[in-house]
Design a protein around this motif. Sequence first.
Motif, PDB file in Angstrom:
ATOM      1  N   LEU A  69       0.873  -1.163   0.000  1.00 51.17           N
ATOM      2  CA  LEU A  69       0.000   0.000   0.000  1.00 51.17           C
ATOM      3  C   LEU A  69       0.913   1.217   0.000  1.00 51.17           C
ATOM      4  O   LEU A  69       1.664   1.433   0.949  1.00 51.17           O
ATOM      5  N   ARG A  70       0.869   1.974  -1.065  1.00 47.80           N
ATOM      6  CA  ARG A  70       1.722   3.148  -1.202  1.00 47.80           C
ATOM      7  C   ARG A  70       0.932   4.367  -0.739  1.00 47.80           C
ATOM      8  O   ARG A  70      -0.072   4.731  -1.339  1.00 47.80           O
ATOM      9  N   VAL A  71       1.416   4.981   0.344  1.00 47.47           N
ATOM     10  CA  VAL A  71       0.705   6.086   0.978  1.00 47.47           C
ATOM     11  C   VAL A  71       1.565   7.342   0.913  1.00 47.47           C
ATOM     12  O   VAL A  71       2.770   7.290   1.146  1.00 47.47           O
ATOM     13  N   PHE A  72       0.911   8.465   0.607  1.00 49.21           N
ATOM     14  CA  PHE A  72       1.608   9.754   0.608  1.00 49.21           C
ATOM     15  C   PHE A  72       0.875  10.694   1.547  1.00 49.21           C
ATOM     16  O   PHE A  72      -0.307  10.965   1.363  1.00 49.21           O
ATOM     17  N   LEU A  73       1.575  11.127   2.576  1.00 48.87           N
ATOM     18  CA  LEU A  73       1.019  12.101   3.507  1.00 48.87           C
ATOM     19  C   LEU A  73       1.535  13.478   3.119  1.00 48.87           C
ATOM     20  O   LEU A  73       2.729  13.639   2.856  1.00 48.87           O
ATOM     21  N   HIS A  74       0.641  14.441   3.099  1.00 47.94           N
ATOM     22  CA  HIS A  74       1.040  15.799   2.717  1.00 47.94           C
ATOM     23  C   HIS A  74       0.229  16.804   3.508  1.00 47.94           C
ATOM     24  O   HIS A  74      -0.732  16.452   4.192  1.00 47.94           O
ATOM     25  N   ALA A  75       0.651  18.054   3.441  1.00 44.38           N
ATOM     26  CA  ALA A  75      -0.065  19.160   4.076  1.00 44.38           C
ATOM     27  C   ALA A  75       0.367  20.450   3.396  1.00 44.38           C
ATOM     28  O   ALA A  75       1.425  20.500   2.756  1.00 44.38           O
ATOM     29  N   ASP A  76      -0.442  21.481   3.566  1.00 47.58           N
ATOM     30  CA  ASP A  76      -0.088  22.747   2.941  1.00 47.58           C
ATOM     31  C   ASP A  76       1.120  23.364   3.668  1.00 47.58           C
ATOM     32  O   ASP A  76       1.427  22.999   4.812  1.00 47.58           O
ATOM     33  N   PRO A  77       1.828  24.266   2.994  1.00 43.26           N
ATOM     34  CA  PRO A  77       3.065  24.820   3.565  1.00 43.26           C
ATOM     35  C   PRO A  77       2.885  25.472   4.940  1.00 43.26           C
ATOM     36  O   PRO A  77       3.745  25.310   5.809  1.00 43.26           O
ATOM     37  N   ALA A  78       1.798  26.188   5.172  1.00 43.40           N
ATOM     38  CA  ALA A  78       1.597  26.854   6.461  1.00 43.40           C
ATOM     39  C   ALA A  78       1.454  25.822   7.590  1.00 43.40           C
ATOM     40  O   ALA A  78       2.038  25.987   8.671  1.00 43.40           O
ATOM     41  N   TRP A  79       0.716  24.756   7.338  1.00 49.42           N
ATOM     42  CA  TRP A  79       0.552  23.717   8.356  1.00 49.42           C
ATOM     43  C   TRP A  79       1.893  23.054   8.649  1.00 49.42           C
ATOM     44  O   TRP A  79       2.237  22.817   9.813  1.00 49.42           O
ATOM     45  N   ARG A  80       2.634  22.744   7.598  1.00 47.62           N
ATOM     46  CA  ARG A  80       3.947  22.103   7.779  1.00 47.62           C
ATOM     47  C   ARG A  80       4.876  22.988   8.597  1.00 47.62           C
ATOM     48  O   ARG A  80       5.594  22.511   9.485  1.00 47.62           O
ATOM     49  N   LEU A  81       4.875  24.274   8.298  1.00 49.02           N
ATOM     50  CA  LEU A  81       5.728  25.209   9.019  1.00 49.02           C
ATOM     51  C   LEU A  81       5.345  25.249  10.500  1.00 49.02           C
ATOM     52  O   LEU A  81       6.213  25.144  11.375  1.00 49.02           O
ATOM     53  N   ASN A  82       4.067  25.377  10.794  1.00 52.06           N
ATOM     54  CA  ASN A  82       3.616  25.405  12.190  1.00 52.06           C
ATOM     55  C   ASN A  82       3.922  24.101  12.913  1.00 52.06           C
ATOM     56  O   ASN A  82       4.340  24.102  14.072  1.00 52.06           O
ATOM     57  N   HIS A  83       3.729  22.983  12.231  1.00 52.23           N
ATOM     58  CA  HIS A  83       4.022  21.675  12.831  1.00 52.23           C
ATOM     59  C   HIS A  83       5.509  21.562  13.169  1.00 52.23           C
ATOM     60  O   HIS A  83       5.875  21.104  14.264  1.00 52.23           O
ATOM     61  N   MET A  84       6.361  21.964  12.250  1.00 52.42           N
ATOM     62  CA  MET A  84       7.804  21.885  12.494  1.00 52.42           C
ATOM     63  C   MET A  84       8.236  22.841  13.609  1.00 52.42           C
ATOM     64  O   MET A  84       9.133  22.520  14.390  1.00 52.42           O
ATOM     65  N   LEU A  85       7.606  23.998  13.692  1.00 53.78           N
ATOM     66  CA  LEU A  85       7.925  24.933  14.779  1.00 53.78           C
ATOM     67  C   LEU A  85       7.549  24.324  16.132  1.00 53.78           C
ATOM     68  O   LEU A  85       8.253  24.534  17.123  1.00 53.78           O
ATOM     69  N   GLU A  86       6.462  23.558  16.182  1.00 53.01           N
ATOM     70  CA  GLU A  86       6.086  22.862  17.419  1.00 53.01           C
ATOM     71  C   GLU A  86       7.123  21.802  17.779  1.00 53.01           C
ATOM     72  O   GLU A  86       7.442  21.615  18.951  1.00 53.01           O
ATOM     73  N   LEU A  87       7.623  21.099  16.764  1.00 52.16           N
ATOM     74  CA  LEU A  87       8.607  20.047  17.011  1.00 52.16           C
ATOM     75  C   LEU A  87       9.984  20.605  17.358  1.00 52.16           C
ATOM     76  O   LEU A  87      10.773  19.930  18.025  1.00 52.16           O
ATOM     77  N   ARG A  88      10.266  21.807  16.872  1.00 49.08           N
ATOM     78  CA  ARG A  88      11.584  22.427  17.091  1.00 49.08           C
ATOM     79  C   ARG A  88      11.407  23.814  17.696  1.00 49.08           C
ATOM     80  O   ARG A  88      11.674  24.817  17.040  1.00 49.08           O
ATOM     81  N   LYS A 133      -5.495  18.594   7.142  1.00 46.35           N
ATOM     82  CA  LYS A 133      -6.961  18.639   7.267  1.00 46.35           C
ATOM     83  C   LYS A 133      -7.491  17.478   8.093  1.00 46.35           C
ATOM     84  O   LYS A 133      -8.409  17.630   8.881  1.00 46.35           O
ATOM     85  N   ILE A 134      -6.931  16.298   7.900  1.00 47.00           N
ATOM     86  CA  ILE A 134      -7.434  15.078   8.531  1.00 47.00           C
ATOM     87  C   ILE A 134      -6.850  14.870   9.929  1.00 47.00           C
ATOM     88  O   ILE A 134      -7.515  14.363  10.816  1.00 47.00           O
ATOM     89  N   GLY A 135      -5.578  15.230  10.100  1.00 52.23           N
ATOM     90  CA  GLY A 135      -4.876  14.971  11.362  1.00 52.23           C
ATOM     91  C   GLY A 135      -4.194  13.615  11.322  1.00 52.23           C
ATOM     92  O   GLY A 135      -4.553  12.748  10.536  1.00 52.23           O
ATOM     93  N   PHE A 136      -3.217  13.454  12.190  1.00 50.08           N
ATOM     94  CA  PHE A 136      -2.437  12.220  12.201  1.00 50.08           C
ATOM     95  C   PHE A 136      -3.250  11.018  12.665  1.00 50.08           C
ATOM     96  O   PHE A 136      -3.130   9.934  12.103  1.00 50.08           O
ATOM     97  N   GLU A 137      -4.049  11.176  13.698  1.00 51.54           N
ATOM     98  CA  GLU A 137      -4.796  10.037  14.237  1.00 51.54           C
ATOM     99  C   GLU A 137      -5.752   9.451  13.201  1.00 51.54           C
ATOM    100  O   GLU A 137      -5.810   8.238  13.009  1.00 51.54           O
ATOM    101  N   LYS A 138      -6.506  10.300  12.518  1.00 49.74           N
ATOM    102  CA  LYS A 138      -7.423   9.806  11.491  1.00 49.74           C
ATOM    103  C   LYS A 138      -6.650   9.229  10.311  1.00 49.74           C
ATOM    104  O   LYS A 138      -7.066   8.237   9.725  1.00 49.74           O
ATOM    105  N   ALA A 139      -5.521   9.852   9.975  1.00 44.64           N
ATOM    106  CA  ALA A 139      -4.698   9.340   8.873  1.00 44.64           C
ATOM    107  C   ALA A 139      -4.187   7.943   9.195  1.00 44.64           C
ATOM    108  O   ALA A 139      -4.209   7.049   8.339  1.00 44.64           O
TER     109      ALA A 139
END
Length: 150
Positions: A69-88, A133-139
């Motif tokens: 099963l080939r899965v691709f997870l993605h998100a828009d740039p603003a979400w990715r930036l905010n997520h990475m700022l939370e992690l770092r 949009k979906i979140g990690f848990e639902k994904a």
Amino acid sequence: TPEEVRQWDERVPHEFGLSQSLFNFYAKPLSEQLWKAQVEAIRNMADRESCVIVGRNADYILREFDHCLRVFLHADPAWRLNHMLELRPDSTLEEVQAEIERSDKARAGYCKRFTGQYYGDLRNYDLCINVGKIGFEKAIQMVLDAAKDL
């Protein structure tokens, strides 16, 4: 060595192998050696057992495997930036933004060079999920549900 793989993972410059090969005409550039080792390891693992492989162009490497099963997870740039700022939290906005851009560019170049594909081309995947949009848990649940019958 494992240290070399970690250092150059998905970002070995094409030119790196040229200087390396000047002294040994028959030696393959390090980038090609790493690619070959990666392909062999991923295929061997997928042949032996159920596994999850994150990245590594596994969608391409395992394209003939029907039980994947080939899965691709993605998100828009603003979400990715905010997520990475939370992690770092100790990093600045500019540092994180530059790291995301560098990483995206390196992945795209690596993918194009070794597979001839475009990184993130959704046609290469069975399931594409916008985690912004979906979140990690639902994904996670969607992936588990989709993989059940394989």
